[in-house]
Design an enzyme around this catalytic site. Structure first.
Site, short mmCIF file in Angstrom:
data_model
loop_
_atom_site.label_atom_id
_atom_site.label_comp_id
_atom_site.label_asym_id
_atom_site.label_seq_id
_atom_site.Cartn_x
_atom_site.Cartn_y
_atom_site.Cartn_z
N PRO A 2 0.83 -1.27 0.29
CA PRO A 2 0.02 -0.10 -0.17
C PRO A 2 0.71 1.54 -0.13
CG PRO A 2 -0.02 -1.15 2.11
CD PRO A 2 0.84 -1.58 1.41
N GLU A 3 1.19 1.78 -1.13
CA GLU A 3 1.39 3.33 -1.22
C GLU A 3 0.55 3.91 -2.33
OE1 GLU A 3 5.74 4.43 -1.16
OE2 GLU A 3 6.16 2.76 0.24
N LYS A 54 -3.44 7.75 -0.76
CA LYS A 54 -3.34 6.58 -0.09
C LYS A 54 -4.70 6.37 0.54
CE LYS A 54 1.24 7.05 1.69
NZ LYS A 54 2.23 6.83 2.92
#
Length: 377
Positions: A2-3, A54
């Site tokens: 997750p970025e 994000k």
DNA sequence: CGTCCACGTCTAC
DNA sequence: TAGACCTGGACGG
């Protein structure tokens, strides 16, 4: 996952697999999740996704003709943050992944399930949510306003931090995370611990490289190690790279950062600095690992020059510190832990520069090992 | 077995 | 600006 790029890829994934699929019934939550219940019950609805920095937003839209008694009838937005391990999957009901914490059921027989999977449970969702206040424009898809916001707020104290730490401030750099900051600074040979304001104050509000094609930037980047020749060719500056580097990951078409997946090797090959053999790493002021090469810059956390005498070290850590034999009593607990780590493992496998300086050089063992594992899959 | 480390926020001193 | 929040993989003994 997750970025920024992984969140966006997740939204593309959801839109792809949910295209034409009708969902039904309640949205269910795992027993162990501490996040909100999602009180959306609808006989027939569709799911669409979008991303910003994000965050990912799912929009649940009831299908009008099928609205029935008890249905919510209203569209609902759910905004997700992924923490360290969030992602979406679409599976059959009996193949539900472990740690699937929120689930949406299709009306098919047998039914399929869109689920939000999050091993570590640092992720969160907000029913009836909107993009989180305090997160700035998306570095990938709101580039002009992102750039403008940064450059018109340089007097803010956020920019007194080292650039590598400012880059994680989601109020200004929504979508940048730990691997992206390393890759971006590395491309421009910017020492990570230079004050952010110093790095940014010479940049123009208008992006002069905006017309430059990615290919051209790539070439410029390769051949221009001297900064002077960059001026005339109007190369990509730091803020532009905050836009283009994450987009490179999106355009690779894989899943981005996801060591569990088979196509992780493409992403791994794309990395030039983060976790790459021969690169240096050190902890920033928040305890996050900063990967870089060359000069660290003047604001690098020193040999833990703690300004005030701190609370006593916890017993376990104290023992470790004694073994390491290098920890004065005035240091903060975080420093002690860090040095204890260096004393126990870091010093052995990695080179520690000079006494007390915590810069390390990756010695390949771990990097090569992870290469092997991912190829083996 | 135990220790360290990981793509990120949050919030309580 | 320290933890806290979590699970699990890699590695060391």
């Amino acid at each position: 996952m997750p970025e920024g790029p992984e969140l966006h890829l997740a939204s593309l994934f959801v839109n792809k697999v949910c295209e034409g699929v009708v969902f039904t019934g309640p949205v269910t939550k795992s027993a162990v999740s501490k996040n909100c219940d999602v009180s959306f019950i609808c006989e027939a609805y569709r799911i669409q996704a979008s991303s910003r920095g994000k965050e990912v937003k799912l929009t649940l839209t009831p299908i009008k003709s099928d609205v029935k008694e008890g249905s919510t009838e209203q569209t609902m937005d759910i905004v997700f943050r992924f923490g360290m391990s969030g992602y979406f999957r679409f599976t059959s009901e009996d193949e539900l992944p472990k740690h699937a914490h929120l689930r949406f059921f299709s009306n098919e027989k047998p039914c399929r399930v869109l689920s939000f999977v999050d091993t570590r449970r640092f992720g969160s969702w907000q029913p009836n949510g909107s993009w989180q206040r305090g997160r700035g424009p998306c570095v990938m898809f709101e580039y002009e306003s992102f750039r403008k916001k940064v450059l018109s707020n340089l007097s803010n104290r956020a920019f007194e931090r080292p650039i590598c730490e400012a880059l994680l401030n989601q109020n200004y750099f929504n979508g940048i995370g730990n691997y992206l900051r390393a890759e971006i600074l590395f491309r421009l040979s910017i020492p990570p611990f230079v004050q952010a304001r110093t790095v940014l104050e010479s940049l123009e509000l208008e992006d002069l490289a905006a017309d430059t094609t990615p290919e051209k930037e790539e070439l410029d980047d390769q051949k221009t190690s001297d900064r002077e020749s960059k001026r005339t060719s109007q190369p990509a500056d730091l803020l532009r790279l905050c836009h283009t580097v994450p987009l490179e990951v999106v355009n690779m078409g894989g899943k981005g950062y996801d060591p569990q997946k088979a196509d992780y090797s493409d992403f791994q090959a794309w990395l030039r600095c983060y976790y790459v053999a021969g690169m240096k790493s050190t902890r920033d002021h928040n305890g996050r690992t900063m990967w870089f090469s060359g000069d660290s810059g003047p604001m690098v956390p020193k040999e833990c020059k703690s300004t005030k005498a701190k609370k006593r070290v916890k017993k376990e850590d104290n023992d470790a510190a004694m073994v390491a034999e290098i920890v004065p009593k005035v240091k903060t607990e975080k420093c002690v832990k860090q040095e204890a780590r260096n004393g126990k493992t870091g010093l052995r496998k990695r080179k520690v520069k000079q006494e007390g300086e915590v810069t390390r050089t990756c010695d390949n063992t771990r990097c090569l090992r992870s290469n092997k594992t991912s190829e083996a899959r």
